[in-house]
Enzyme design. Structure first.
Site, PDB file in Angstrom:
ATOM      1  N   GLN A   1      -5.583  -1.692   9.735  1.00 48.93           N
ATOM      2  CA  GLN A   1      -5.238  -2.943   9.059  1.00 48.93           C
ATOM      3  C   GLN A   1      -5.713  -4.142   9.883  1.00 48.93           C
ATOM      4  O   GLN A   1      -5.479  -4.209  11.094  1.00 48.93           O
ATOM      5  CB  GLN A   1      -3.716  -3.007   8.845  1.00 48.93           C
ATOM      6  CG  GLN A   1      -3.246  -4.174   7.997  1.00 48.93           C
ATOM      7  CD  GLN A   1      -3.646  -4.069   6.533  1.00 48.93           C
ATOM      8  OE1 GLN A   1      -3.831  -2.981   5.994  1.00 48.93           O
ATOM      9  NE2 GLN A   1      -3.781  -5.206   5.877  1.00 48.93           N
TER      10      GLN A   1
ATOM     11  N   LYS B   1       0.838  -1.210   0.000  1.00 54.08           N
ATOM     12  CA  LYS B   1       0.000   0.000   0.000  1.00 54.08           C
ATOM     13  C   LYS B   1       0.873   1.260   0.000  1.00 54.08           C
ATOM     14  O   LYS B   1       0.623   2.190  -0.769  1.00 54.08           O
ATOM     15  CB  LYS B   1      -0.950  -0.013   1.214  1.00 54.08           C
ATOM     16  CG  LYS B   1      -2.069  -1.045   1.074  1.00 54.08           C
ATOM     17  CD  LYS B   1      -2.894  -1.241   2.338  1.00 54.08           C
ATOM     18  CE  LYS B   1      -3.902  -2.376   2.115  1.00 54.08           C
ATOM     19  NZ  LYS B   1      -4.676  -2.738   3.314  1.00 54.08           N
TER      20      LYS B   1
ATOM     21  N   ASP C   1     -11.405   2.203   3.378  1.00 54.37           N
ATOM     22  CA  ASP C   1     -11.550   0.750   3.202  1.00 54.37           C
ATOM     23  C   ASP C   1     -12.977   0.398   2.766  1.00 54.37           C
ATOM     24  O   ASP C   1     -13.220  -0.697   2.263  1.00 54.37           O
ATOM     25  CB  ASP C   1     -11.282   0.037   4.545  1.00 54.37           C
ATOM     26  CG  ASP C   1      -9.955  -0.703   4.566  1.00 54.37           C
ATOM     27  OD1 ASP C   1      -9.446  -1.059   3.489  1.00 54.37           O
ATOM     28  OD2 ASP C   1      -9.434  -0.926   5.674  1.00 54.37           O
TER      29      ASP C   1
HETATM   30  N1  GUN Z   1      -6.471  -7.107   5.799  1.00 53.72           N
HETATM   31  C1  GUN Z   1      -6.464  -7.763   4.619  1.00 53.72           C
HETATM   32  N2  GUN Z   1      -6.989  -6.987   3.639  1.00 53.72           N
HETATM   33  C2  GUN Z   1      -7.316  -5.812   4.222  1.00 53.72           C
HETATM   34  C3  GUN Z   1      -7.891  -4.595   3.723  1.00 53.72           C
HETATM   35  O1  GUN Z   1      -8.216  -4.439   2.538  1.00 53.72           O
HETATM   36  N3  GUN Z   1      -8.067  -3.620   4.648  1.00 53.72           N
HETATM   37  C4  GUN Z   1      -7.746  -3.764   5.958  1.00 53.72           C
HETATM   38  N4  GUN Z   1      -7.981  -2.747   6.785  1.00 53.72           N
HETATM   39  N5  GUN Z   1      -7.225  -4.876   6.439  1.00 53.72           N
HETATM   40  C5  GUN Z   1      -7.005  -5.890   5.578  1.00 53.72           C
END
Ligand code: GUN
Length: 282
Positions: free
Chosen positions: A92, A48, A117
Site C-alpha cells: 500500500q 479492500k 496492483d
Molecule cells: N494508494 C492509493 N491507491 C493505491 C492503490 O491502488 N494501490 C496501492 N498499492 N497503494 C495505493
C-alpha cells in the site's frame, strides 16, 4: 439538465457479484502489506478487506512497523513471491519517508504474476500493447473503464481529456482509453490554458487530488465527468470536481465518495482472480 450519477457502488457490486463464483472456484488469496500508519491507507485497506469478505476471498493484512528497513521489506516481498499459497499482494502506498525513494525498486521486486496492483513494468507494458494484453492492469484505470462500460458510455471516437499524469492513474488510463479508440489529451501541472483543453473533452477524467479544481466553466455541456482525485479536509473526502456546479451541465458524473473508489477495489479483486487463473494454467 441534471447529470446522470454514475454510481461506482452499484457498478462495483455488479462486478463483485460476477466474481464471487470464480473466487469460490479458484480460491485466490490477497495479501496487503501496509508499512506504518498513513491515515488515508487505513481507510483504503479497510475498503479492500471489506470487499474481499463480500466475495469470500481469503486475505491477510500484514501491518509492518513504520521504521522497517528497506532490506527487511525486500525480504518480506521475497517471501510473498515464493509462498505458493499467496496469489497476489500489494504494498500500500504511500510509504514512510525513508522508503519513498525506493518505491520503484520495491515495485520491481514484486513477481509480475503476483503484481495485482498492476504497477510493475511488465504488467504496465502489457497494458500498453492492446486490450487483449491487459491481463493485470492498474486497478484505478481499469475501474474507470469498467464503470464506463457498466453505464454503456461509448469510448471509441470520443475525445478523452485526462488531468494528471501519474504512473498509477493518469498515464495508464490514457493508454487504456487509447486502446479502446478514444482520442487522448493528457494535461498536468505544466499545461498552459487548461480550460481551453478541458472544454474540448467528451470524457473528462480528473486525477489530481486538488479539491474542486474542475469548475463548471472548464466543462463542455454534455460531457461525461470522471472524478478520480481524492483529497481530505475537515469536512471529509473531496473530489477534484466541483460536483454541485458541474452536474448542472454534464451528461453524466461520478460522485466522491461512491464513484471511482469502489471500482478500484473491485478491479483489484478481479486482478486476483485473473492472477490465480493464470497461475493454475501454467
Ligand atoms: N494508494 C492509493 N491507491 C493505491 C492503490 O491502488 N494501490 C496501492 N498499492 N497503494 C495505493
Amino acid at each position: 439538465m441534471s447529470a446522470q450519477i454514475l454510481s461506482g457502488r452499484e457498478a462495483a457490486d455488479a462486478l463483485l457479484a460476477k466474481l464471487k463464483p470464480e473466487v469460490k472456484k479458484l480460491d485466490p488469496k490477497l495479501v496487503i502489506v501496509q508499512v506504518g500508519d498513513h491515515p488515508a491507507s487505513a481507510s483504503y485497506i479497510k475498503q479492500k478487506l471489506k470487499s474481499c469478505d463480500a466475495v469470500g476471498m481469503r486475505h491477510e493484512h500484514m501491518h509492518l512497523d513504520a521504521k522497517i528497513s528497506l532490506d527487511k521489506l525486500m525480504q518480506t516481498i521475497d517471501k510473498l513471491n515464493t509462498d505458493a499459497d499467496v496469489t497476489g499482494f500489494i504494498v500500500q502506498l504511500p510509504l514512510p519517508k525513508h522508503l519513498e525513494a525506493s518505491v520503484p525498486q520495491i515495485i520491481k521486486a514484486i513477481d509480475p504474476k503476483k503484481d495485482v496492483d498492476g504497477f510493475g513494468a511488465y504488467n504496465l507494458g502489457k497494458t500498453f500493447l492492446s486490450v487483449d494484453f491487459e491481463h493485470l492492469p492498474p486497478a484505478t484505470p481499469a475501474g474507470v473503464i469498467e464503470l464506463l462500460s457498466y453505464y454503456k458510455i461509448p469510448i471509441e471516437g470520443k475525445h478523452a481529456v485526462i488531468v494528471g499524469r501519474s504512473n498509477i492513474v493518469g498515464k495508464p488510463l490514457a493508454v487504456m482509453l487509447l486502446n479502446r479508440g478514444a482520442t487522448i489529451t493528457v494535461c498536468h501541472s505544466r499545461t498552459k490554458d487548461l480550460t481551453s483543453i478541458t472544454k474540448q473533452a467528451d470524457i473528462l477524467c480528473a486525477a489530481v487530488g486538488k479539491a474542486k479544481m474542475i469548475t463548471k466553466d472548464m466543462v463542455k455541456p454534455g460531457a461525461v465527468i470522471i472524478d478520480i482525485g481524492v483529497s481530505r479536509d475537515e469536512e471529509g473526502l473531496k473530489g477534484d470536481v466541483d460536483f454541485e456546479a458541474v452536474q448542472e451541465i454534464a451528461s453524466a458524473i461520478t460522485p466522491v465518495p461512491g464513484g471511482v473508489g469502489p471500482m478500484t477495489v473491485a478491479s483489484l479483486i478481479r486482478n486476483c482472480v485473473r492472477a490465480k487463473e493464470r497461475q493454475l494454467s501454467h
